[in-house]
Design a protein around this motif. Structure first.
Motif, PDB file in Angstrom:
ATOM      1  N   SER A 198       0.834  -1.203   0.000  1.00  0.00           N
ATOM      2  CA  SER A 198       0.000   0.000   0.000  1.00  0.00           C
ATOM      3  C   SER A 198       0.867   1.252   0.000  1.00  0.00           C
ATOM      4  O   SER A 198       0.568   2.228  -0.716  1.00  0.00           O
ATOM      5  CB  SER A 198      -0.923  -0.001   1.223  1.00  0.00           C
ATOM      6  N   ALA A 199       1.942   1.246   0.802  1.00  0.00           N
ATOM      7  CA  ALA A 199       2.821   2.418   0.884  1.00  0.00           C
ATOM      8  C   ALA A 199       3.506   2.689  -0.459  1.00  0.00           C
ATOM      9  O   ALA A 199       3.595   3.834  -0.912  1.00  0.00           O
ATOM     10  CB  ALA A 199       3.863   2.205   1.980  1.00  0.00           C
ATOM     11  N   ILE A 200       3.987   1.609  -1.114  1.00  0.00           N
ATOM     12  CA  ILE A 200       4.649   1.774  -2.414  1.00  0.00           C
ATOM     13  C   ILE A 200       3.652   2.269  -3.462  1.00  0.00           C
ATOM     14  O   ILE A 200       3.955   3.166  -4.258  1.00  0.00           O
ATOM     15  CB  ILE A 200       5.286   0.444  -2.860  1.00  0.00           C
ATOM     16  N   LEU A 258      -6.808  -3.009   0.470  1.00  0.00           N
ATOM     17  CA  LEU A 258      -7.038  -1.594   0.743  1.00  0.00           C
ATOM     18  C   LEU A 258      -8.524  -1.275   0.911  1.00  0.00           C
ATOM     19  O   LEU A 258      -8.885  -0.539   1.850  1.00  0.00           O
ATOM     20  CB  LEU A 258      -6.446  -0.740  -0.386  1.00  0.00           C
ATOM     21  N   PRO A 259      -9.421  -1.779   0.051  1.00  0.00           N
ATOM     22  CA  PRO A 259     -10.844  -1.471   0.263  1.00  0.00           C
ATOM     23  C   PRO A 259     -11.345  -1.908   1.642  1.00  0.00           C
ATOM     24  O   PRO A 259     -12.060  -1.162   2.313  1.00  0.00           O
ATOM     25  CB  PRO A 259     -11.542  -2.261  -0.863  1.00  0.00           C
ATOM     26  N   GLN A 260     -10.943  -3.122   2.066  1.00  0.00           N
ATOM     27  CA  GLN A 260     -11.400  -3.620   3.363  1.00  0.00           C
ATOM     28  C   GLN A 260     -10.809  -2.813   4.514  1.00  0.00           C
ATOM     29  O   GLN A 260     -11.506  -2.509   5.494  1.00  0.00           O
ATOM     30  CB  GLN A 260     -11.021  -5.104   3.526  1.00  0.00           C
ATOM     31  N   GLY A 268       2.393   5.938  -2.335  1.00  0.00           N
ATOM     32  CA  GLY A 268       3.536   6.844  -2.342  1.00  0.00           C
ATOM     33  C   GLY A 268       4.086   7.075  -3.735  1.00  0.00           C
ATOM     34  O   GLY A 268       4.408   8.207  -4.124  1.00  0.00           O
ATOM     35  N   GLY A 269       4.215   5.979  -4.509  1.00  0.00           N
ATOM     36  CA  GLY A 269       4.710   6.100  -5.877  1.00  0.00           C
ATOM     37  C   GLY A 269       3.790   6.932  -6.744  1.00  0.00           C
ATOM     38  O   GLY A 269       4.243   7.770  -7.543  1.00  0.00           O
ATOM     39  N   LEU A 270       2.469   6.742  -6.590  1.00  0.00           N
ATOM     40  CA  LEU A 270       1.490   7.513  -7.362  1.00  0.00           C
ATOM     41  C   LEU A 270       1.605   9.000  -7.051  1.00  0.00           C
ATOM     42  O   LEU A 270       1.683   9.837  -7.964  1.00  0.00           O
ATOM     43  CB  LEU A 270       0.080   7.012  -7.053  1.00  0.00           C
ATOM     44  N   SER A 320      -5.328   1.181 -14.943  1.00  0.00           N
ATOM     45  CA  SER A 320      -6.030   1.255 -13.664  1.00  0.00           C
ATOM     46  C   SER A 320      -6.457  -0.119 -13.176  1.00  0.00           C
ATOM     47  O   SER A 320      -6.608  -0.337 -11.962  1.00  0.00           O
ATOM     48  CB  SER A 320      -7.262   2.160 -13.784  1.00  0.00           C
ATOM     49  N   THR A 321      -6.655  -1.071 -14.099  1.00  0.00           N
ATOM     50  CA  THR A 321      -7.019  -2.421 -13.671  1.00  0.00           C
ATOM     51  C   THR A 321      -5.865  -3.105 -12.943  1.00  0.00           C
ATOM     52  O   THR A 321      -6.092  -3.934 -12.066  1.00  0.00           O
ATOM     53  CB  THR A 321      -7.444  -3.285 -14.877  1.00  0.00           C
ATOM     54  N   ILE A 322      -4.615  -2.767 -13.311  1.00  0.00           N
ATOM     55  CA  ILE A 322      -3.468  -3.311 -12.566  1.00  0.00           C
ATOM     56  C   ILE A 322      -3.492  -2.791 -11.135  1.00  0.00           C
ATOM     57  O   ILE A 322      -3.300  -3.546 -10.176  1.00  0.00           O
ATOM     58  CB  ILE A 322      -2.130  -2.927 -13.235  1.00  0.00           C
ATOM     59  N   MET A 323      -3.751  -1.486 -10.987  1.00  0.00           N
ATOM     60  CA  MET A 323      -3.819  -0.910  -9.644  1.00  0.00           C
ATOM     61  C   MET A 323      -4.955  -1.539  -8.836  1.00  0.00           C
ATOM     62  O   MET A 323      -4.784  -1.828  -7.643  1.00  0.00           O
ATOM     63  CB  MET A 323      -3.984   0.607  -9.727  1.00  0.00           C
ATOM     64  N   SER A 324      -6.098  -1.754  -9.457  1.00  0.00           N
ATOM     65  CA  SER A 324      -7.219  -2.376  -8.755  1.00  0.00           C
ATOM     66  C   SER A 324      -6.854  -3.774  -8.289  1.00  0.00           C
ATOM     67  O   SER A 324      -7.209  -4.187  -7.174  1.00  0.00           O
ATOM     68  CB  SER A 324      -8.447  -2.434  -9.670  1.00  0.00           C
ATOM     69  N   TYR A 325      -6.125  -4.516  -9.132  1.00  0.00           N
ATOM     70  CA  TYR A 325      -5.697  -5.872  -8.772  1.00  0.00           C
ATOM     71  C   TYR A 325      -4.766  -5.840  -7.564  1.00  0.00           C
ATOM     72  O   TYR A 325      -4.911  -6.631  -6.622  1.00  0.00           O
ATOM     73  CB  TYR A 325      -4.995  -6.507  -9.975  1.00  0.00           C
ATOM     74  N   VAL A 326      -3.811  -4.904  -7.588  1.00  0.00           N
ATOM     75  CA  VAL A 326      -2.858  -4.793  -6.478  1.00  0.00           C
ATOM     76  C   VAL A 326      -3.574  -4.347  -5.202  1.00  0.00           C
ATOM     77  O   VAL A 326      -3.292  -4.855  -4.100  1.00  0.00           O
ATOM     78  CB  VAL A 326      -1.731  -3.815  -6.844  1.00  0.00           C
ATOM     79  N   MET A 327      -4.517  -3.402  -5.316  1.00  0.00           N
ATOM     80  CA  MET A 327      -5.252  -2.942  -4.138  1.00  0.00           C
ATOM     81  C   MET A 327      -6.086  -4.066  -3.528  1.00  0.00           C
ATOM     82  O   MET A 327      -6.239  -4.144  -2.308  1.00  0.00           O
ATOM     83  CB  MET A 327      -6.151  -1.760  -4.503  1.00  0.00           C
TER      84      MET A 327
END
Length: 435
Positions: A8-10, A305-307, A13-15, A293-300
Motif C-alpha cells: 500500500s505504501a509503495i 485496501l478497500p477492506q 507513495g509512488g502515485l 487502472s485495472t493493474i492498480m485495482s488488482y494490487v489494491m
C-alpha cells in the motif's frame, strides 16, 4: 512475501510522487502498480499478470461506447454544431443581465449533451463566444471563469463517458439509469452557474440584457438547432427505451453526427482523416488509463485496501452523513491531480460497497462521484478545463482563478444538495422504471 502495508505504501507513495514531479497520469498509475505486482510474485508471472489485467480491463464491449461517443463529439465540434446551439442559447437567455455570458453558460450545457466532454465544450463554445464578449466590453477573466465553471455540465448530462466508466467500475450498474439520473443534477449545475453570473452582473449596469428578437427569428433559430439536439433523442432515447445497447447507441450517434455535418456541408471527405486521428488520440488516452487502472485495482485487492479503509471508517464513525462527507472530501482532493477516469476506476471499488452498506443507491452514488469529480476538473492548480478556458479567452490565469472562486463555492454547496437529497438523482430513472 511482501506484506500488504508495504504494498500500500509503495502504491500510494509512488502515485503521489510521480504526479508531484509532473509525470503523466497513466504512467503515475502504471509504474507503481507494476512494481508492486513484481514484488508480490516473481518477474515473469508479474509481467504476464500485468498484461492480462490490462487486456482484460480494455476488453469490454460496453467500453466501445466511449471511443464512439468521443468520435461523435469530435464530428460535432468540426461540423458547425456549436454555432447553431449558441444561437439557440442566445435566444433563450433573453433580457437577463450579461446576456453573452449567460449565453455561454446555457450553450455549454446544451453543447455538453452532444459532445460529452468538458474540455471540448469549453474550447468549442468559448472560442466562439470570447471574441463577441471582448467586443462588447466584458471582463475577460469573468467571461473565462463562467465558461470554465459551466463546461463540466456535459459530464453529467448524457451521453457522458464518465458515467459509462462508472457503470463498468460499479459492476454493470445500468447505463440507461445513470444517463437519466444525470439530467437534473446537470441542469442544476448550469442553473447554479447562471445564478452566479446573474448576481455578479447586477453590479454592472452596462451589461444589461438585449431586446427579445422577433418571434419569427426565435422560431427559425429553434428550427435550425433541432437537428443538432436530435442526437440526444436518437441515441439516448434509444438506449433508455431498450431499442439498442449503449455501444450500439454510440455508433448510431456517430452516423447521425456525420450525416448531419454532411447535410450542413461543414465537413468534407478530406476532413475525415484528421477527425478520426483526433478521436483516436483522445480515445487511446482514455482506454490506456482504464487498462493501467485495472493493474492498480488488482494490487489494491491483494493489499486489502478497500477492506482496510472500510474497517477504519466503520471503526471511527457509524454516521452515514460523516462517512459520505469524508468520501466526497477525498474524491474532491484526489480529483484535482487525478483524471476522472482513473479516479472512478480506483475509488469506486473502495467506496461503493461502503456507501451501499449505508443504504445509498449505486446510481445515486455514481452521480455523486461524477458531480464531485466535475468540480475537481475546474479546480486549480491542476485543472485541464481551466487551462483551456483561459487560453481560448486570451486571459491571464491568476485573475480567472479569482473570478472562479464564487462559482466553486456555489457548486460545492450544490454537491451537498446532490449528496443528501437522493431524489434529485433517482426520481427520473425511478419514474421511467429503470431502477
Amino acid at each position: 512475501m511482501i506484506d500488504p502495508g508495504t504494498i500500500s505504501a509503495i502504491l500510494i507513495g509512488g502515485l503521489m510522487l510521480l504526479l508531484a514531479i509532473g509525470a503523466p497520469v497513466s504512467i503515475s498509475i502504471a509504474l507503481p502498480s507494476a512494481l508492486c505486482l513484481l514484488l508480490i510474485v516473481d518477474f515473469e508471472r508479474g509481467a504476464i499478470t500485468a498484461a492480462q489485467q490490462m487486456l482484460g480491463g480494455a476488453d469490454s464491449f460496453a467500453l466501445l461506447a466511449i471511443p464512439f461517443f468521443i468520435l461523435a463529439g469530435v464530428i460535432m465540434n468540426n461540423g458547425g454544431i456549436a454555432e447553431r446551439l449558441i444561437n439557440l442559447a442566445r435566444v433563450l437567455v433573453g433580457r437577463t443581465p450579461a446576456p453573452l455570458v449567460q449565453t455561454n453558460v446555457i450553450a455549454n450545457a446544451i453543447f455538453g449533451t452532444v459532445s460529452g466532454s468538458a474540455v471540448a465544450t469549453a474550447a468549442a463554445v468559448g472560442s466562439t463566444m470570447a471574441p463577441m464578449q471582448r467586443k462588447a466590453g466584458y471582463d475577460k477573466s469573468f467571461s473565462a471563469a463562467a465558461n470554465v465553471a459551466s463546461a463540466p455540465a456535459g459530464m453529467l448530462i448524457p451521453p457522458s463517458n464518465t458515467l459509462i466508466v462508472y457503470s463498468l467500475a460499479a459492476g454493470g450498474t445500468s447505463i440507461g439509469a445513470l444517463f437519466i439520473a444525470g439530467y437534473i443534477p446537470g441542469i442544476l449545475w448550469a442553473l447554479a452557474c447562471a445564478a452566479v453570473v446573474f448576481v455578479a452582473a447586477r453590479r454592472r449596469p452596462d451589461l444589461k440584457g438585449e431586446p427579445w428578437p422577433p418571434f419569427r427569428t426565435i422560431l427559425v433559430t429553434l428550427w435550425r438547432a433541432i437537428p443538432s439536439l436530435g442526437l440526444i433523442v436518437v441515441a439516448i432515447g434509444g438506449i433508455v427505451a431498450g431499442f439498442f445497447t449503449p455501444t450500439e447507441g454510440s455508433a448510431i450517434a456517430v452516423l447521425y453526427a456525420l450525416a448531419l455535418s454532411f447535410v450542413y456541408r461543414t465537413i468534407a471527405v478530406k476532413d475525415l482523416p484528421r477527425i478520426l486521428y483526433d478521436a483516436c488520440r483522445t480515445s487511446a488516452i482514455v482506454i490506456f488509463l482504464i487498462a493501467v487502472s485495472t493493474i492498480m485495482s488488482y494490487v489494491m485487492t491483494y493489499a486489502r485496501l478497500p477492506q482496510l479503509i472500510a474497517e477504519s471508517l466503520f471503526g471511527w464513525t457509524d454516521s452515514k452523513v460523516v462517512v459520505l462527507l469524508i468520501m466526497m472530501l477525498v474524491l474532491l482532493l484526489i480529483g484535482i491531480p487525478l483524471d476522472p477516469t482513473p479516479a472512478i476506476l480506483i475509488f469506486t471499488p473502495i467506496f461503493l460497497p461502503i456507501a451501499v452498506s449505508y443504504g445509498v443507491d449505486p446510481v445515486h452514488f455514481g452521480i455523486m462521484m461524477v458531480f464531485n469529480l466535475s468540480i475537481a476538473v475546474i479546480s486549480p492548480p491542476s485543472a485541464p478545463v481551466l487551462f483551456v478556458g483561459t487560453q481560448v479567452a486570451k486571459a491571464r490565469l491568476e485573475p480567472v482563478i479569482v473570478k472562479l472562486v464564487p462559482f466553486l463555492i456555489v457548486l460545492v454547496a450544490m454537491l451537498f444538495v446532490i449528496v443528501f437529497v437522493p431524489q434529485l438523482s433517482l426520481w427520473l430513472p425511478g419514474l421511467m422504471g429503470l431502477l
